[in-house]
Design a protein around this motif. Structure first.
Motif, PDB file in Angstrom:
ATOM      1  N   UNK A  99      18.366  54.021  70.862  1.00 23.32           N
ATOM      2  CA  UNK A  99      18.673  55.455  70.888  1.00 23.32           C
ATOM      3  C   UNK A  99      17.964  56.177  69.749  1.00 23.32           C
ATOM      4  N   UNK A 100      17.921  55.555  68.570  1.00 21.01           N
ATOM      5  CA  UNK A 100      17.234  56.168  67.435  1.00 21.01           C
ATOM      6  C   UNK A 100      15.735  56.296  67.705  1.00 21.01           C
ATOM      7  N   UNK A 101      15.187  55.350  68.481  1.00 18.37           N
ATOM      8  CA  UNK A 101      13.777  55.404  68.844  1.00 18.37           C
ATOM      9  C   UNK A 101      13.491  56.430  69.934  1.00 18.37           C
ATOM     10  N   UNK A 102      14.545  56.885  70.626  1.00 12.50           N
ATOM     11  CA  UNK A 102      14.358  57.865  71.687  1.00 12.50           C
ATOM     12  C   UNK A 102      14.134  57.271  73.060  1.00 12.50           C
ATOM     13  N   UNK A 103      14.339  55.953  73.220  1.00 19.06           N
ATOM     14  CA  UNK A 103      14.143  55.322  74.527  1.00 19.06           C
ATOM     15  C   UNK A 103      15.462  55.116  75.259  1.00 19.06           C
ATOM     16  N   UNK A 104      16.568  55.488  74.628  1.00 17.52           N
ATOM     17  CA  UNK A 104      17.887  55.391  75.246  1.00 17.52           C
ATOM     18  C   UNK A 104      18.649  56.658  74.887  1.00 17.52           C
ATOM     19  N   UNK A 105      19.253  57.268  75.910  1.00 19.16           N
ATOM     20  CA  UNK A 105      19.886  58.565  75.687  1.00 19.16           C
ATOM     21  C   UNK A 105      21.198  58.453  74.934  1.00 19.16           C
ATOM     22  N   UNK A 158      13.917  48.507  74.993  1.00 15.47           N
ATOM     23  CA  UNK A 158      12.786  49.245  74.431  1.00 15.47           C
ATOM     24  C   UNK A 158      11.431  48.741  74.891  1.00 15.47           C
ATOM     25  N   UNK A 159      11.370  47.568  75.490  1.00 17.22           N
ATOM     26  CA  UNK A 159      10.106  47.059  76.008  1.00 17.22           C
ATOM     27  C   UNK A 159       9.029  46.999  74.937  1.00 17.22           C
ATOM     28  N   UNK A 160       7.850  47.571  75.264  1.00 13.66           N
ATOM     29  CA  UNK A 160       6.729  47.505  74.329  1.00 13.66           C
ATOM     30  C   UNK A 160       6.743  48.644  73.312  1.00 13.66           C
ATOM     31  N   UNK A 161       7.836  49.401  73.259  1.00 13.91           N
ATOM     32  CA  UNK A 161       7.992  50.407  72.210  1.00 13.91           C
ATOM     33  C   UNK A 161       8.445  49.783  70.892  1.00 13.91           C
ATOM     34  N   UNK A 193      17.456  40.411  69.865  1.00 15.65           N
ATOM     35  CA  UNK A 193      16.053  40.396  70.299  1.00 15.65           C
ATOM     36  C   UNK A 193      15.961  40.642  71.804  1.00 15.65           C
ATOM     37  N   UNK A 194      16.754  39.910  72.584  1.00 17.76           N
ATOM     38  CA  UNK A 194      16.702  40.074  74.039  1.00 17.76           C
ATOM     39  C   UNK A 194      17.112  41.488  74.453  1.00 17.76           C
ATOM     40  N   UNK A 195      18.167  42.007  73.834  1.00 17.50           N
ATOM     41  CA  UNK A 195      18.634  43.345  74.199  1.00 17.50           C
ATOM     42  C   UNK A 195      17.595  44.404  73.838  1.00 17.50           C
ATOM     43  N   UNK A 229      -0.343  48.400  72.050  1.00 25.44           N
ATOM     44  CA  UNK A 229       0.439  49.477  71.453  1.00 25.44           C
ATOM     45  C   UNK A 229       1.042  49.099  70.109  1.00 25.44           C
ATOM     46  N   UNK A 230       0.537  48.011  69.508  1.00 19.56           N
ATOM     47  CA  UNK A 230       1.151  47.506  68.279  1.00 19.56           C
ATOM     48  C   UNK A 230       1.197  48.560  67.188  1.00 19.56           C
ATOM     49  N   UNK A 231       0.148  49.404  67.113  1.00 16.39           N
ATOM     50  CA  UNK A 231       0.116  50.389  66.048  1.00 16.39           C
ATOM     51  C   UNK A 231       1.178  51.467  66.227  1.00 16.39           C
ATOM     52  N   UNK A 232       1.568  51.732  67.486  1.00 14.68           N
ATOM     53  CA  UNK A 232       2.540  52.784  67.749  1.00 14.68           C
ATOM     54  C   UNK A 232       3.959  52.254  67.859  1.00 14.68           C
ATOM     55  N   UNK A 233       4.133  50.955  68.046  1.00 10.81           N
ATOM     56  CA  UNK A 233       5.470  50.396  68.250  1.00 10.81           C
ATOM     57  C   UNK A 233       6.257  50.399  66.943  1.00 10.81           C
TER      58      UNK A 233
END
Length: 447
Positions: free
Chosen positions: A347-353, A69-72, A62-64, A42-46
């Protein structure tokens, strides 16, 4: 019948056991391999996040981010050092009887484990509109989000005093101890140069000096802490003062509060009000000095940020740790700032509300020359330059007030470096029993 397949299986099992023995973290490598596999797909989409700085704030971010966000997220870590050194642990090294901490951590292994692109370089300049940075090597990587966690420098704030910055000054502190043991010096002052310096190491050095001299049956040495604080370790609130009183008395340490050192003369420390404190030897903590990159706004050299760590006036740029203009420089607070930044980016990425803003909680493991003292207080920023403990939020205990009981109480980083399940644990607070008025004896007396 051939036993070759069985032997091959046994050999594979032995090889796997060997790799587990080396890593001491079987689940860590498995999780990291799975993460890297997803990242490749998913490197191209991350989203690409560049973290500049390999200290506590940078690694915690980095850890947080990886946890949230995992692989996002595709992560690049820019740092000059192959080791992350926990400077607070160095305070014990001059004292042979003190508790030892593992304070060196391999950044290469960390980056490999977290699936992070590691670049040994230095951030020089930020170009906000183009979302690119200039590194010392001349490279100009782009970013979707940039986290500036380059820390602060350390400077000598009291000319004439021995400055204690960390490991580089351990030998000098040992020399002072030798002078006190031999009778070449009969008094020492430990000086806090200003309120932006983290005061805990000063009290550790003074208390462990008292314990060391007591254990060696050395009497008659005057030990004085000179500090502008209104009371000892005031940042931790009244519980710290109550717990410290018997400790300071037992180790024959006097505290001169509300005192700002202005200079050093032979045999004394001169205060800004014209008074002085007798001292044959003077040791002062270093003061933070700014080293923000070009292209970011600064306030007296440090980077101003909001409660989510966003740099004022630069879209997509964040800062955490000692590089920021926040009032107190301390590893645990730097980690909490990194956590707030990671929340905001996720949150800005949309993976956290809903991201959680920075709400500082100060934690301090005080080395005293015997059983350590754990201190904790929730804080509020009284103004742009002052932190103060919230009423009723001050605790002191001889039992650990957080777990794991690391010297640097970082949410993800402390469990990562000190537990067997680094990818599932997070530092959490514990109640602890309040301290009593009696303490165990300090280090055993020399025979």
């Amino acid at each position: 019948m051939s036993r070759a397949p069985e032997r091959l299986e046994q050999r594979a099992q032995r090889a796997n056991l060997h790799s587990v023995h080396v890593l001491k973290r079987p689940e860590s490598e498995a999780v990291a391999m799975q993460s890297r596999k997803h990242l490749r797909g998913r490197a191209e989409r991350a989203r690409h996040v560049v973290v500049a700085g390999g200290g506590i704030a940078g690694l915690e971010t980095v850890l947080a981010l990886r946890r949230l966000a995992g692989d996002h997220v595709r992560l690049t870590l820019v740092t000059r050092a192959a080791l992350m050194v926990e400077r607070p642990a160095a305070v014990a090294e001059p004292f042979p009887r003190a508790i030892a901490f593992n304070s060196n951590h391999d950044v290469r292994a960390f980056a490999h484990d977290q699936g992070v692109d590691l670049v040994f370089d230095r951030l020089v300049e930020v170009h906000g509109p183009g979302r690119t940075v200039l590194l010392a090597s001349g490279r100009r990587p782009s970013f979707d989000a940039l986290v500036i966690a380059t820390g602060a420098g350390l400077r000598n704030a009291l000319p004439g005093a021995t400055t204690f910055r960390g490991r580089t000054d351990v030998i000098a502190m040992r020399g002072i101890l030798d002078d006190l043991r031999s009778g070449r010096a009969h008094s020492i002052a430990f000086v806090l140069p200003g309120m932006s310096s983290w005061p805990l190491p000063l009290y550790e050095l003074a208390l462990m000096t008292g314990a060391e001299l007591s254990a060696d049956r050395i009497e008659g040495v005057a030990i004085t802490v000179v500090t502008p604080e209104p009371e000892p370790l005031a940042i931790f609130g009244p519980a710290a003062r109550i717990a410290l009183e018997p400790l300071l008395a037992e180790r024959a340490v006097t505290v001169r509060t509300g005192a700002l050192a202005a200079g050093v003369e032979p045999g004394r420390v001169i205060l800004d009000d014209g008074e002085w404190v007798a001292a044959d030897r003077v040791l002062a903590l270093a003061a933070p000095s700014p080293r923000a990159p070009i292209g970011v706004p600064t306030d007296d050299g440090f980077v101003p940020v909001d409660e989510y760590g966003r740099v004022v006036g630069l879209d997509g740029v964040y800062a955490a740790g000692d590089v920021t203009a926040r009032p107190l420089k301390q590893g645990g607070l730097a980690a909490q700032q990194g956590d707030a930044v990671a929340q905001a980016i996720a949150a800005e990425m949309g993976v956290l509300e809903q991201p959680r803003p920075y709400r500082p909680v100060i934690r301090g493991l005080l080395l005293v020359g015997g059983p350590p003292l754990y201190l904790r207080a929730a804080l509020r920023e009284h103004d742009a330059t002052t932190l103060e403990p919230l009423p009723g939020a001050s605790r002191a205990s001889r039992e650990a007030l957080w777990w794991p009981p690391a010297k640097v109480a970082a949410g993800y980083l402390a469990p990562y470096f000190s537990t067997a399940s680094p990818h599932s644990a997070k530092l959490h607070d514990r109640p602890g029993r309040p301290t009593g008025t009696r303490w165990q004896r300090p280090w055993p007396v020399a025979r």
